[in-house]
Design an enzyme around this catalytic site. Sequence first.
Site, PDB file in Angstrom:
ATOM      1  N   HIS A 108       0.327  -7.283   2.781  1.00 57.84           N
ATOM      2  CA  HIS A 108       1.702  -7.161   2.271  1.00 57.84           C
ATOM      3  C   HIS A 108       1.905  -8.159   1.135  1.00 57.84           C
ATOM      4  CE1 HIS A 108       6.035  -5.976   3.301  1.00 57.84           C
ATOM      5  NE2 HIS A 108       6.124  -6.764   2.245  1.00 57.84           N
TER       6      HIS A 108
ATOM      7  N   GLY B 162      13.062  -2.150  -0.553  1.00 57.13           N
ATOM      8  CA  GLY B 162      14.433  -2.297  -1.003  1.00 57.13           C
ATOM      9  C   GLY B 162      15.334  -2.628   0.173  1.00 57.13           C
TER      10      GLY B 162
ATOM     11  N   ASP C 297       4.811  -7.257  -8.448  1.00 56.25           N
ATOM     12  CA  ASP C 297       5.844  -7.853  -9.304  1.00 56.25           C
ATOM     13  C   ASP C 297       6.390  -9.149  -8.727  1.00 56.25           C
ATOM     14  OD1 ASP C 297       7.135  -6.613  -7.213  1.00 56.25           O
ATOM     15  OD2 ASP C 297       8.719  -5.718  -8.414  1.00 56.25           O
TER      16      ASP C 297
ATOM     17  N   GLU D  59      13.248  -6.469   9.053  1.00 54.62           N
ATOM     18  CA  GLU D  59      13.405  -7.795   8.462  1.00 54.62           C
ATOM     19  C   GLU D  59      14.890  -8.127   8.380  1.00 54.62           C
ATOM     20  OE1 GLU D  59      12.128 -10.385   4.532  1.00 54.62           O
ATOM     21  OE2 GLU D  59      12.519  -8.247   4.345  1.00 54.62           O
TER      22      GLU D  59
ATOM     23  N   ASP E   2       3.891 -11.676   0.873  1.00 54.17           N
ATOM     24  CA  ASP E   2       5.058 -10.973   0.342  1.00 54.17           C
ATOM     25  C   ASP E   2       5.174 -11.157  -1.173  1.00 54.17           C
ATOM     26  OD1 ASP E   2       7.154  -9.230   0.505  1.00 54.17           O
ATOM     27  OD2 ASP E   2       8.580 -10.665   1.344  1.00 54.17           O
TER      28      ASP E   2
ATOM     29  N   HIS F 153       8.858  -0.857   5.001  1.00 54.25           N
ATOM     30  CA  HIS F 153       9.602  -2.100   5.159  1.00 54.25           C
ATOM     31  C   HIS F 153      10.665  -1.877   6.233  1.00 54.25           C
ATOM     32  CE1 HIS F 153       7.850  -3.544   1.398  1.00 54.25           C
ATOM     33  NE2 HIS F 153       8.453  -4.699   1.584  1.00 54.25           N
TER      34      HIS F 153
ATOM     35  N   HIS G  23       3.460  -8.051  -3.060  1.00 50.65           N
ATOM     36  CA  HIS G  23       4.082  -7.271  -4.124  1.00 50.65           C
ATOM     37  C   HIS G  23       3.543  -7.700  -5.487  1.00 50.65           C
ATOM     38  CE1 HIS G  23       7.299  -5.208  -1.793  1.00 50.65           C
ATOM     39  NE2 HIS G  23       7.110  -6.240  -0.975  1.00 50.65           N
TER      40      HIS G  23
END
Length: 384
Positions: free
Chosen positions: A23, A185, A27, A215, A304, A212, A25
């Site tokens: 996991h 998102g 960006d 959380e 993350d 996702h 990202h």
Amino acid sequence: MTSQTLNTPTAEQIRRAPKVLLHDHLDGGLRPGTIIELARETGYEALPETEPDKLGIWFREAADSGSLERYLETFAHTCAVMQTREALFRVAAECAEDLAEDGVVYAEVRYAPEQHLEAGLSLEEVVEAVNAGFREGERLARESGHRIRVGALLTAMRHAARSLEIAELANRYRDMGVVGFDIAGAEAGFPPTRHLDAFEYLKRENNHFTIHAGEAFGLPSIWQALQWCGADRLGHGVRIIDDITVAEDGSVSLGRLAAYVRDKRIPLELCPTSNLQTGAAASYAEHPIGLLRRLHFRATVNTDNRLMSGTSMSREFELLTETFGYTLEDMQWFTVNAMKSAFIPFDERLAMISDVIKPGYAELKSEWLFRQTATTSDSSFGES
């Protein structure tokens, strides 16, 4: 030197240990210097800082601020400089290099193609640029003496309406570097059930996907991701702790959803530092990963957003080692869990475990035993 100190891996051993990341990202992991250079090349003038060190600090402070607006602003800046083929290629290559340098041998890195279309790229051009960047990063890592394999997860945004299109894109590129699909998102107000057509399509195509969930929104999000959508893994899933009760005498009881998650060996993509930033845990000591490890859930350790959290896989394991006294055995347990849960074929996962991960930890454990023997000998000599 105490037995606890002897039994604890050093920071250098943690860095050298083979690690698996599920996991992360794209960006959320740029080098601050790269952001500044790409902003200069593309004419993007909205960066809050123009010196790498100061920009890195700004990203971490914004992520730690407790303000959702400031946290989301961080991604506005990174995505703004990832709108050309050259930029996507560079960011992906550097991602692979940085992970390999940190001892990661297998990684699944996710990104949302729909967020990189502002300069006229097509969805296909975005995917091909990122895939090419990952291959270049793998090559450069090999030249530096590191081994890594990177697979891409294509992400659809929960608040948008392109999930089926992105799922079809992931399926078209599944044998060309893309290993699965994800939705990301805000959870609240955007349940995964809004994207059932995408998940049903992927299941018909026998493809892999993570969601996702668990959380920000809690148990209903987890239940929907598993029972309505059929997710293979849970992105975060940390709120499964809400279905676990610890009595005053220390006895533990699992609710039916938690028991289902454990019994079915559903992987949890836990991201400790990020979970603290988003309020899913109050401290490292209170992070559910400690209990989930003891209860033998399929827990994995992840980063993350390395830039926003100022972290790496090594740093995550260092923090967990300091907090819970984890050993090399614990690190291997988390790493094998992650490799078992990867979205590549079974024989390839098995080969990574047998040929890379277990030998890597065996070597580090031999070092530990040698260090323990040497220290014991020194101590005995001093007492005689």
